[in-house]
Scaffold this motif. Structure first.
Motif, mmCIF file in Angstrom:
data_model
loop_
_atom_site.group_PDB
_atom_site.id
_atom_site.type_symbol
_atom_site.label_atom_id
_atom_site.label_comp_id
_atom_site.label_asym_id
_atom_site.label_seq_id
_atom_site.Cartn_x
_atom_site.Cartn_y
_atom_site.Cartn_z
ATOM 1 N N UNK A 72 -41.724 45.388 -7.724
ATOM 2 C CA UNK A 72 -42.941 46.511 -7.872
ATOM 3 C C UNK A 72 -44.235 45.796 -7.206
ATOM 4 N N UNK A 73 -44.294 44.261 -7.422
ATOM 5 C CA UNK A 73 -45.446 43.652 -6.939
ATOM 6 C C UNK A 73 -45.439 43.355 -5.348
ATOM 7 N N UNK A 74 -44.039 43.297 -4.914
ATOM 8 C CA UNK A 74 -43.936 42.790 -3.606
ATOM 9 C C UNK A 74 -43.016 41.866 -3.518
ATOM 10 N N UNK A 75 -42.001 41.630 -2.356
ATOM 11 C CA UNK A 75 -40.997 40.802 -2.336
ATOM 12 C C UNK A 75 -41.487 39.316 -2.516
ATOM 13 N N UNK A 76 -42.449 39.002 -1.832
ATOM 14 C CA UNK A 76 -42.921 37.558 -1.817
ATOM 15 C C UNK A 76 -43.314 37.007 -3.132
ATOM 16 N N UNK A 77 -44.068 38.060 -3.909
ATOM 17 C CA UNK A 77 -44.494 37.690 -5.344
ATOM 18 C C UNK A 77 -43.316 37.678 -6.470
ATOM 19 N N UNK A 78 -42.670 38.756 -6.206
ATOM 20 C CA UNK A 78 -41.478 38.912 -7.169
ATOM 21 C C UNK A 78 -40.228 37.830 -6.955
ATOM 22 N N UNK A 79 -40.015 37.667 -5.731
ATOM 23 C CA UNK A 79 -39.251 36.616 -5.518
ATOM 24 C C UNK A 79 -39.855 35.135 -6.142
#
Lengths: 317, 317
Positions: free
Chosen positions: B213-220
């Motif tokens: 939901x927040x974006x791949x970079x942040x969620x990863x």
């Protein structure tokens, strides 16, 4: 304010403290969703507390705001004969609010959830123009009975579990900037959910119950509509607390109007036969009669008293 | 706007339509709390959608706002292998908003809850300075597995169930006032919760899942932290959709940055062995690898790509 995720970590630490003694949460906050223990009769209610609508930061401390937000939500569980299981809180944060303020808000939430044992399941944090809490409570319903506001019967009496109008008088005192009536203000700031009274009503199989959040006049109207009856109010001044009468005398206010229109008392409103009430009254000496359930013939409230209207939530200017 | 209680009645009528085919709600909205059917593994998630933070009334119709609000909340249930049971919605209403707008918002909610079958359990309505929805979804968890973001293992690959960056490109198009890329804008306005993909991952016993939901970079990063590992991103441009590459070329944007930092795709992020992924890929041809789980040695993301940062929810000016 610091990083949103730092704040969430600090909140999670606080929450883990309150949750240590609860078995309700199998997977605590931190993942996409929380996993709870099985619920046989899941009872769900939602509520909200918004800045300048339900509270003011110059009137209430963050702890008081958090405490009251939890309590008013749990009150709906009490009115449904449900035991609290888990509370979820969505927080809207305006710019400029300190992390300390938010953590104090959670201190208040945690205080309430210690007094009325309930786990805290996390929630959502987002930015917005005003501080706001959206609360979602889950409870376990009673195996005996789920009370409804539609169960009032003709001829039954209408009763409340305790004094009305005190929270409204407390709000009035805050609006006047008074500092010499802390007891009244406390009724506005620290209401109590009547789980104790609900236990007694449940034991007597009272099936028509609701909490008084909007004010007796408005909530009785809802009950009358749901049950398709009419209500005739019968309120004896002897049941109005002295502290209310004195306050009203001081400012030339009507204690009856406070009793009828004042909201946020969170006492329970219920109907039953007079003889049943007599037995309830022994265990709940503060309970008293406020009216009678009569046949509906076009008007829900047969004697609309004074200019009493439902309490409208607006503590702002 | 008319009377709050009139509006509530109209909403209750709409809700009763959507709930006719659901057995989840034993006592529907209208009392102090709702009573649901038993839940063996209650899964709870909350979300919110706020005006000028998550949506704009000049970009999205009320139906689109309601639809997306339901979907993004249900997405967390999908990411938790839970089937939707009941959604509750708290509504904050600013002055001047029409009753029609609010009923259209509920049309959008109802459309989503018909597509992804789920009851609508009511909620709370209060006034505030901006239109805002706070959503609480309850689901029934799988008896097999409750996935966690803390279950990633060293050596596993990091995968997603479908294309990323499209919702961010759609938002970018709205910000530029474009009208010639409706397909992209649709990704922003009408995301889909990946219950279909979750079913496939569950069958393969994938235990580390979250939605993006927040974006791949942040969620990863969240996943790496929860699992105490580090992530090395490995993203092949061949998996970026042509529609994204063409849009980025047109405005000199980086499709990699869109893929990494763009949020609101609501695809699922998961980890597993390469060999397991091969079998998943047969059922989920749109899934692809985005990285590898490695040992944590002080940095969660080993190759922080470009200036990619987590998608910050702010669609306002």
């Amino acid at each position: 304010m610091g990083n949103e995720f730092d704040l969430i970590k600090k909140i999670q630490q606080k929450i883990s403290g309150i949750n240590r003694n609860h078995s309700a949460l199998i997977v605590p906050p931190g993942d996409d969703a929380a996993l709870l223990s099985s619920l046989v009769r899941p009872v769900i209610t939602t509520d909200c507390q918004r800045q300048n609508v339900h509270f003011r930061l110059d009137w209430q401390s963050p702890e008081e705001i958090g405490f009251k937000a939890a309590v008013v939500t749990l009150s709906d569980l009490a009115a449904s004969y449900a035991q609290p299981v888990c509370l979820f809180v969505n927080l809207t944060i305006p710019e400029g609010i300190s992390e300390l303020t938010l953590l104090q808000l959670y201190d208040g939430l945690c205080e309430a959830l210690t007094l009325y044992p309930c786990a805290l399941g996390g929630g959502n944090i987002s930015s917005g123009s005003e501080l706001s809490l959206d609360l979602f409570a889950m409870g376990e319903g009673s195996s005996l009975l789920f009370p409804l506001r539609s169960k009032a019967l003709l001829g039954q009496g209408l009763y409340v579990t305790g004094p009305l109008g005190l929270a409204r008088a407390g709000l009035d005192a805050l609006e006047r900037g008074l500092t010499d009536v802390p007891d009244l203000i406390r009724f506005f700031k620290r209401p109590r959910p009547r789980f104790d009274a609900a236990d007694i009503l449940l034991k007597k199989h009272i099936s028509c119950v609701m909490d008084i959040s909007d004010g007796l006049a408005g909530d009785a109207h809802h009950l009358a509509e749901a049950s398709n009856i009419a209500i005739r109010f019968e309120i004896q001044t002897s049941f109005m607390p002295d502290i209310l009468k004195e306050y009203c005398q001081r400012f030339n206010l009507s204690p009856l109007e406070m009793t009828l229109a004042g909201g946020e008392d969170y006492e329970l409103l219920f109907t039953c036969e007079e003889s049943v009430f007599q037995t309830i009254n022994k265990d709940l000496p503060g309970a008293f009669k406020v009216g009678t359930c009569l046949e509906f013939q076009g008007t829900r409230i047969l004697n609309p008293p004074l200019s009493a209207h439902s309490f409208v939530h607006t503590v702002g200017d």
